[in-house]
Design an enzyme around this catalytic site. Sequence first.
Site, PDB file in Angstrom:
ATOM      1  N   GLY A   4     123.682  17.061   3.429  1.00 33.49           N
ATOM      2  CA  GLY A   4     123.728  17.520   4.807  1.00 33.49           C
ATOM      3  C   GLY A   4     122.473  17.152   5.570  1.00 33.49           C
ATOM      4  N   HIS A  18     125.437   6.983  -6.409  1.00 32.69           N
ATOM      5  CA  HIS A  18     125.401   7.778  -5.180  1.00 32.69           C
ATOM      6  C   HIS A  18     126.573   7.363  -4.288  1.00 32.69           C
ATOM      7  CE1 HIS A  18     123.044  10.395  -2.373  1.00 32.69           C
ATOM      8  NE2 HIS A  18     123.902   9.834  -1.528  1.00 32.69           N
ATOM      9  N   HIS A  77     119.636  15.065  -2.251  1.00 33.55           N
ATOM     10  CA  HIS A  77     119.325  14.109  -1.196  1.00 33.55           C
ATOM     11  C   HIS A  77     117.958  14.483  -0.619  1.00 33.55           C
ATOM     12  CE1 HIS A  77     123.665  13.721  -1.407  1.00 33.55           C
ATOM     13  NE2 HIS A  77     123.709  12.804  -0.453  1.00 33.55           N
ATOM     14  N   GLU A 117     116.020  10.654   3.657  1.00 31.25           N
ATOM     15  CA  GLU A 117     116.908   9.707   4.343  1.00 31.25           C
ATOM     16  C   GLU A 117     116.580   9.721   5.834  1.00 31.25           C
ATOM     17  OE1 GLU A 117     121.704   8.910   5.008  1.00 31.25           O
ATOM     18  OE2 GLU A 117     121.008  10.821   4.197  1.00 31.25           O
ATOM     19  N   ASP A 135     127.315   5.070  -1.005  1.00 30.76           N
ATOM     20  CA  ASP A 135     127.283   6.347  -0.298  1.00 30.76           C
ATOM     21  C   ASP A 135     128.674   6.781   0.172  1.00 30.76           C
ATOM     22  OD1 ASP A 135     126.090   8.638   0.629  1.00 30.76           O
ATOM     23  OD2 ASP A 135     125.067   7.709   2.303  1.00 30.76           O
ATOM     24  N   HIS A 156     130.020   9.399  -2.426  1.00 35.11           N
ATOM     25  CA  HIS A 156     130.657  10.683  -2.159  1.00 35.11           C
ATOM     26  C   HIS A 156     132.170  10.554  -2.266  1.00 35.11           C
ATOM     27  CE1 HIS A 156     127.128  12.950  -0.625  1.00 35.11           C
ATOM     28  NE2 HIS A 156     126.670  11.720  -0.434  1.00 35.11           N
ATOM     29  N   ASP A 203     127.875  19.415  -4.685  1.00 32.78           N
ATOM     30  CA  ASP A 203     126.729  19.697  -3.837  1.00 32.78           C
ATOM     31  C   ASP A 203     127.136  20.575  -2.662  1.00 32.78           C
ATOM     32  OD1 ASP A 203     127.879  17.984  -1.928  1.00 32.78           O
ATOM     33  OD2 ASP A 203     126.612  16.288  -2.467  1.00 32.78           O
TER      34      ASP A 203
END
Length: 345
Positions: free
Chosen positions: A177, A23, A202, A205, A283, A25, A145
């Site tokens: 998002g 995970h 996701h 969170e 992340d 980005h 995504d």
Amino acid sequence: MDLPTLASDFEAFIQELPKVELHVHLEGSMQPATLLELARKHGVADVPGSLEEVRDWYLFRDFPHFIEVYLASVQTLVDEEDFALLAADAAARLAAQNVRYAEVHVSLYAHLMRGVSARTVFAGIEAARTEAERRHGIRLRWIPDFPGDYGVDKGEQTLDAVLAEGPESVVGFGVGGVEVPLGPMAELFARARAAGLHSLPHAGEIGGPERVGEALDLLRAERIGHGITCMRDYALVERLREEAVPLDVSPTSNLRTGAVAEIWEHPLPRMLEAGLVVTLNSDDPPMFGTDLTNEYRTAAQLGLGAEGLAALARNGVAASFLEEPAKRVLIAEIDTVLAGHTHTL
């Protein structure tokens, strides 16, 4: 409350431990110097003009502010060479941490909405991927995504672009998002799964445990990004444990976006005690002032010993979409490193 400093032997173990990142980005891996270079190249005025200002810019007030900064930084990515530069730098930094394999989220819709084609994005990152494997030995795979709060129609556009232009190295499809109800996305993710893409949303969170339940029931999630709010729902924890659905957890990210108030309050140790399958991830590393090695350090400071860190590393391998022979080799390497350090830890 400050976390304890680790002994040098423990630091050496973390450095030597073979790792997998599931995970992270791509756009969130942009280093400040690269951000400034690309902003100057394309005349982007919405980002700061110095390294010091960028560091201040990365002090997020809350999760919406993080999203605002993230989308502003994405504007600096325009042509194939920009994407290649970003992916090559991200791969080299991962490889330097002994990361052998990574599944990287790509914010594809953030580029499509600016008129940057999927072909441009994929051409750039694929060139970097193949070169990184040759130069560093690291293997990269992609998870395009879209931001769920933009609407399911934007997800449809993203998936259409993936199916038309995506290379074989695309392994999954995701939604990120600001968290919103996932029901409207059920048919979209069914179409992605039918095309052979893994469901990797996701959820949980900032949103509550109900988002995690929706990811399981409606999107048929095979792994969940974050998922930490599941700990508010005992029945959901039991289900995740019984079904062994991996949760890709990023402690520093959760601190920096305000998902947890203090790092020592992070539920990672409790998640493991509950028998959940947890993987450790960074992340958006430079935005959060971290990297995967530091996340292992943080896990140790939260109370995990060498066996616990090795278990997290094994979880990452097992939860990945690597081929089974490659998984067995990597897990054997993790066990060898652990055995080699047992007498010093």
